[in-house]
Design an enzyme around this catalytic site. Structure first.
Site, PDB file in Angstrom:
ATOM      1  N   ASP A  42      12.904 155.245  63.220  1.00  0.00           N
ATOM      2  CA  ASP A  42      12.495 156.399  62.425  1.00  0.00           C
ATOM      3  C   ASP A  42      12.653 156.046  60.954  1.00  0.00           C
ATOM      4  O   ASP A  42      13.729 155.616  60.532  1.00  0.00           O
ATOM      5  CB  ASP A  42      13.432 157.562  62.803  1.00  0.00           C
ATOM      6  CG  ASP A  42      12.919 158.896  62.311  1.00  0.00           C
ATOM      7  OD1 ASP A  42      11.910 158.920  61.580  1.00  0.00           O
ATOM      8  OD2 ASP A  42      13.548 159.919  62.647  1.00  0.00           O
ATOM      9  N   ASP A 134       5.739 157.609  60.914  1.00  0.00           N
ATOM     10  CA  ASP A 134       6.974 156.892  60.573  1.00  0.00           C
ATOM     11  C   ASP A 134       7.918 156.685  61.749  1.00  0.00           C
ATOM     12  O   ASP A 134       9.076 156.370  61.554  1.00  0.00           O
ATOM     13  CB  ASP A 134       7.703 157.610  59.441  1.00  0.00           C
ATOM     14  CG  ASP A 134       8.350 158.905  59.909  1.00  0.00           C
ATOM     15  OD1 ASP A 134       7.822 159.518  60.843  1.00  0.00           O
ATOM     16  OD2 ASP A 134       9.383 159.285  59.337  1.00  0.00           O
ATOM     17  N   GLU A 135       7.440 156.881  62.965  1.00  0.00           N
ATOM     18  CA  GLU A 135       8.303 156.725  64.132  1.00  0.00           C
ATOM     19  C   GLU A 135       7.614 155.914  65.200  1.00  0.00           C
ATOM     20  O   GLU A 135       6.417 156.084  65.426  1.00  0.00           O
ATOM     21  CB  GLU A 135       8.579 158.090  64.777  1.00  0.00           C
ATOM     22  CG  GLU A 135       9.653 158.902  64.136  1.00  0.00           C
ATOM     23  CD  GLU A 135       9.880 160.186  64.915  1.00  0.00           C
ATOM     24  OE1 GLU A 135      10.019 160.135  66.151  1.00  0.00           O
ATOM     25  OE2 GLU A 135       9.887 161.246  64.271  1.00  0.00           O
TER      26      GLU A 135
END
Length: 441
Positions: A42, A134-135
């Site tokens: 993350d 973003d993960e």
DNA sequence: TCTGGGGTCCTAGGACCC
DNA sequence: TCTGGGGTCCTAGGACCC
């Protein structure tokens, strides 16, 4: 008190309102044989971190993004420390925290950094599921041997390379399931690396409040809290029968995943296809201006259709909605006789049915459209008898315009019905705009 | 005619996510 | 916290059929 719809049918007389009497939980050893090693990564304050990477002078300062949206959409840890929070209106932020630096979102950069970040993970593992910008998730099971590194070392290497090459920090969680890996990556942020070993599951879950669990939102948290379930350990201490009888199926999956049984697969297929697309916009003050609202919807349709054409997707199903000042939705859904991505078709329907949702005395704060059940535009789907012919003509026109716009830059041409929405609040530009733009319909 | 039992398909809307 | 925008998935219940 609102009851979650999913529960309505099942929460009749047989509810067990007591707290789980036993707080001890023994890990199911039978699961051990197929123990997986799931990795979740993350980005730390990702959007803002990219802004800092682009402009290192911002490092260490309170920075937020979201200027163009009018609310804080991401914030640096320094901003958070001041008391800024996500969703805070920008005008309020300016008044209360004048020292905070506000930047507009730069989604092209975020996408570039995102790709680079995931590519670093792919140096170590082939199948990476890009869960959001973003993960990501990845299955590291068994990779420790060929890579001759422990799982911790793999994660440390990935973190190091992302910091050195992209100037970004990430938090990583490793556990036997996706849900637990999410718990782990959240455990320490920013720049964390947390591994949950099977024997430590109960410890972690005792310290994870129920609303922090992936897949358990506000409604379900409230429902569970009323039944004495406060943390993830309370949740897994319930019998599976109780879960099954009381909650919907997805919560049963969460229950197993929290106990270490992996049921959610890693899906590395790139998410290029959308099954739905939506465009919405809120405005304040709320308005009742019929022309304005229609024009907003027209713009949404135009934008959504442009995106649909870009991915070569079409649909027969769409809906539009108005949201009132009191956050009530009024939605109207429609089906066409054949799929299209020509905005003219959808817009003429919205114009026809607008008054089914619009009320004179009501103030509205948001408009939106949704194209759903999108499927590949197939060459052979001519509808010679219905509206398809007309749609097809429009589709051809848009194809031409799209390629023109690719060449000369964005939005040279737009629909006349959208004109009002595109020029709202810009005074004295009407003539110029009419000069420059080609309008049709 | 006041009355079944089942299957399938579709839709609307909710909950959840980032 | 008086609340933005873009997605996914799930499910109850109606429509329709035999």
């Amino acid at each position: 008190m609102k009851v979650l719809a999913n529960f309505v049918q099942k929460n009749g007389a047989r509810l067990d309102l007591s707290l789980p009497s036993e707080r001890s939980f023994t890990y199911n050893k039978g699961v051990n044989k197929k123990q997986k090693t799931i990795f979740h990564m993350d980005g730390d304050a990702f959007f803002v971190a990219v802004e800092v990477a682009k402009n290192p002078k911002l490092r260490g300062l309170p920075v937020v993004t979201g200027e163009e949206k009018g609310i804080v959409s991401a914030l640096s840890y320094e901003a958070k420390a001041l008391g800024v929070h996500r969703g805070m209106p920008i005008f309020q932020l300016k008044k209360q925290f004048p020292q905070v630096i506000i930047t507009p979102g730069d989604y092209a950069s975020y996408a570039r950094y995102s790709t680079k970040m995931f590519d670093i993970v792919r140096r170590y593992v082939d199948d990476v599921e890009e869960y959001s910008i973003d993960e990501c998730f990845a299955d590291l099971t068994g990779l420790d041997k060929p890579l001759k590194m422990s799982y911790r070392e793999i994660a440390e290497r990935i973190k190091k390379e992302i910091i050195e090459e992209l100037d970004l920090s990430v938090s990583i969680g490793i556990a036997s399931t996706k849900v637990l890996a999410k718990v782990a990556s959240k455990w320490k942020k920013p720049n964390g690396l947390t591994i949950i070993e099977p024997e430590n599951i109960p410890d972690f879950l005792l310290n994870t409040s129920i609303e922090k669990v992936w897949g358990i939102g506000r409604q379900t948290t409230e429902f569970l809290r009323q039944r004495g379930i406060r943390n993830a350990h309370d949740f897994i201490s319930k019998d599976i029968e109780w879960i099954r009888d009381t909650l919907a199926e997805p919560y049963e999956v969460i229950w197993h995943e929290l106990r270490g049984l992996s049921l959610k697969e890693i899906d590395p297929r790139p998410k290029t296809k959308y099954s739905s697309m939506q465009r919405t916009r809120s405005f304040h003050p709320a308005t009742n201006d019929r022309v304005f609202l229609l024009s907003q919807l027209s713009k949404h349709i135009e934008d959504a259709c442009a995106k649909a054409r870009h991915y070569e997707l079409s649909t027969r199903k769409f809906s539009f909605f108005l949201k009132t000042r009191n956050f009530e939705y009024f939605t109207y859904s429609l089906s066409l006789s054949s799929p299209t991505n020509a905005p003219e078709i959808f817009i003429s329907l919205v114009q026809r049915y607008f008054d089914e949702v619009y009320r004179k005395g009501v103030m509205y704060r948001t408009t939106g459209v949704n194209l759903f059940e999108l499927a590949s535009t197939s060459v052979s789907q001519f509808d010679l008898f219905g509206d398809g012919d007309r749609a097809h003509k429009f589709e051809q026109i848009h194809k031409q315009i799209d390629s023109l716009e690719d060449k000369y830059g964005k939005k040279v041409v737009y629909l006349a019905s959208t004109h009002h929405a595109r020029n709202r609040g810009v005074k004295g530009t009407e003539v110029d705009d009419l000069d420059r733009d080609i309008l049709f319909l």
